[in-house]
Design a protein around this motif. Structure first.
Motif, PDB file in Angstrom:
ATOM      1  N   SER A  13       0.834  -1.200   0.000  1.00  0.00           N
ATOM      2  CA  SER A  13       0.000   0.000   0.000  1.00  0.00           C
ATOM      3  C   SER A  13       0.869   1.251   0.000  1.00  0.00           C
ATOM      4  O   SER A  13       0.354   2.353   0.001  1.00  0.00           O
ATOM      5  CB  SER A  13      -0.933   0.013   1.211  1.00  0.00           C
ATOM      6  OG  SER A  13      -0.194  -0.014   2.407  1.00  0.00           O
ATOM      7  N   ASP A  28      -2.447   0.637  -2.876  1.00  0.00           N
ATOM      8  CA  ASP A  28      -2.238   1.731  -3.820  1.00  0.00           C
ATOM      9  C   ASP A  28      -2.310   1.154  -5.236  1.00  0.00           C
ATOM     10  O   ASP A  28      -2.482  -0.065  -5.418  1.00  0.00           O
ATOM     11  CB  ASP A  28      -0.922   2.461  -3.548  1.00  0.00           C
ATOM     12  CG  ASP A  28       0.317   1.590  -3.713  1.00  0.00           C
ATOM     13  OD1 ASP A  28       0.217   0.464  -4.243  1.00  0.00           O
ATOM     14  OD2 ASP A  28       1.404   2.046  -3.325  1.00  0.00           O
ATOM     15  N   GLN A  29      -2.210   2.002  -6.245  1.00  0.00           N
ATOM     16  CA  GLN A  29      -2.334   1.523  -7.621  1.00  0.00           C
ATOM     17  C   GLN A  29      -1.261   0.502  -7.965  1.00  0.00           C
ATOM     18  O   GLN A  29      -1.525  -0.492  -8.643  1.00  0.00           O
ATOM     19  CB  GLN A  29      -2.289   2.695  -8.614  1.00  0.00           C
ATOM     20  CG  GLN A  29      -2.596   2.277 -10.038  1.00  0.00           C
ATOM     21  CD  GLN A  29      -3.976   1.629 -10.177  1.00  0.00           C
ATOM     22  OE1 GLN A  29      -4.966   2.185  -9.726  1.00  0.00           O
ATOM     23  NE2 GLN A  29      -4.031   0.440 -10.778  1.00  0.00           N
ATOM     24  N   TRP A  32      -2.367  -2.833  -6.621  1.00  0.00           N
ATOM     25  CA  TRP A  32      -3.391  -3.442  -7.478  1.00  0.00           C
ATOM     26  C   TRP A  32      -2.773  -4.008  -8.742  1.00  0.00           C
ATOM     27  O   TRP A  32      -3.131  -5.111  -9.186  1.00  0.00           O
ATOM     28  CB  TRP A  32      -4.470  -2.424  -7.847  1.00  0.00           C
ATOM     29  CG  TRP A  32      -5.515  -2.281  -6.794  1.00  0.00           C
ATOM     30  CD1 TRP A  32      -5.727  -1.184  -6.010  1.00  0.00           C
ATOM     31  CD2 TRP A  32      -6.478  -3.250  -6.384  1.00  0.00           C
ATOM     32  NE1 TRP A  32      -6.761  -1.424  -5.133  1.00  0.00           N
ATOM     33  CE2 TRP A  32      -7.240  -2.689  -5.343  1.00  0.00           C
ATOM     34  CE3 TRP A  32      -6.757  -4.556  -6.781  1.00  0.00           C
ATOM     35  CZ2 TRP A  32      -8.267  -3.372  -4.706  1.00  0.00           C
ATOM     36  CZ3 TRP A  32      -7.781  -5.243  -6.145  1.00  0.00           C
ATOM     37  CH2 TRP A  32      -8.530  -4.651  -5.117  1.00  0.00           C
ATOM     38  N   ASP A  33      -1.848  -3.277  -9.326  1.00  0.00           N
ATOM     39  CA  ASP A  33      -1.183  -3.757 -10.536  1.00  0.00           C
ATOM     40  C   ASP A  33      -0.421  -5.051 -10.262  1.00  0.00           C
ATOM     41  O   ASP A  33      -0.433  -5.982 -11.075  1.00  0.00           O
ATOM     42  CB  ASP A  33      -0.236  -2.698 -11.093  1.00  0.00           C
ATOM     43  CG  ASP A  33      -0.966  -1.458 -11.613  1.00  0.00           C
ATOM     44  OD1 ASP A  33      -2.198  -1.525 -11.830  1.00  0.00           O
ATOM     45  OD2 ASP A  33      -0.295  -0.418 -11.785  1.00  0.00           O
ATOM     46  N   GLN A  36      -2.814  -8.008 -10.066  1.00  0.00           N
ATOM     47  CA  GLN A  36      -3.248  -8.420 -11.398  1.00  0.00           C
ATOM     48  C   GLN A  36      -2.158  -9.220 -12.124  1.00  0.00           C
ATOM     49  O   GLN A  36      -2.466 -10.184 -12.827  1.00  0.00           O
ATOM     50  CB  GLN A  36      -3.650  -7.199 -12.239  1.00  0.00           C
ATOM     51  CG  GLN A  36      -4.855  -6.458 -11.687  1.00  0.00           C
ATOM     52  CD  GLN A  36      -6.058  -7.384 -11.492  1.00  0.00           C
ATOM     53  OE1 GLN A  36      -6.457  -8.090 -12.400  1.00  0.00           O
ATOM     54  NE2 GLN A  36      -6.614  -7.389 -10.296  1.00  0.00           N
TER      55      GLN A  36
END
Length: 197
Positions: A13, A28-29, A32-33, A36
């Motif tokens: 995060s 944080d982004q 998330w990336d 994935q």
């Protein structure tokens, strides 16, 4: 019957140096990336009979993002850091250098007014030892890196100071096998690692 408990470290995060004690921020982004990118490799762990996670937002989101639909386990919460909650190690050191030194040196110390390292390791180990053998042999638990470090120290019956020398990276996995009071560390290759030359 023995259990196979695979721990999955939650995605991040924040950058490593910005990590905070008992960090309650969501992914944080970049986190998330990362989820994935590894989801296909870690999806097979969803076949575990029992799927758990730490109560932090990033552990819950990591588990959901990986398709585990995990149950929150309060025993897998981060160490209670008392008045240092929300601080980085550097911030705590700037405010209370002698207390931080005492905490790092003595696993029974609670200069922050929270939980000692020894109590934290024992709590996480107690959770590990009480997993139900009758409900199936495979368990997956998405947890904060600190929780996984505590579980490994407990499982290996290592000295508490070992905690400081275990590096758990975001979305890494580690497995322990056995049953209450008798655990073995197991290393497995993920499908993508096995395919590499």
């Amino acid at each position: 019957m023995s259990l196979r408990v695979t721990f999955v470290a939650s995605a991040r995060s924040a950058p490593l140096l910005a990590e905070r004690f008992e960090d309650a921020r969501p992914l944080d982004q970049a986190g998330w990336d990362e989820v994935q990118r590894v989801a296909a490799d870690l999806l097979p762990l969803a076949a575990a009979e029992l799927r758990y996670c730490s109560p932090t937002p990033r552990s819950r989101a990591t588990g959901e993002g990986l398709g585990y639909a995990p149950l929150v386990q309060l025993a897998l919460r981060d160490c209670d850091m008392g008045r240092w909650r929300g601080l980085t190690l550097g911030e705590a050191m700037a405010r209370e250098p002698d207390q931080v030194d005492a905490w790092l040196a003595d696993p029974r110390a609670t200069p922050h007014g929270g939980e000692s390292l020894l109590s934290f390791i024992s709590r996480v180990g107690g959770w590990l030892d009480t997993r139900p053998v009758d409900d199936g042999g495979r368990i997956v638990a998405v947890a904060e890196p600190s929780v996984i470090r505590a579980a490994l120290v407990y499982a290996l019956k290592a000295p508490p100071s070992t905690y400081w020398y275990i590096d758990v990276r975001p979305l890494s996995t580690v497995t322990v096998t056995g049953r209450g009071g008798r655990w073995n560390l197991r290393f497995d290759l993920s499908p993508s690692q096995a395919a590499r030359p």
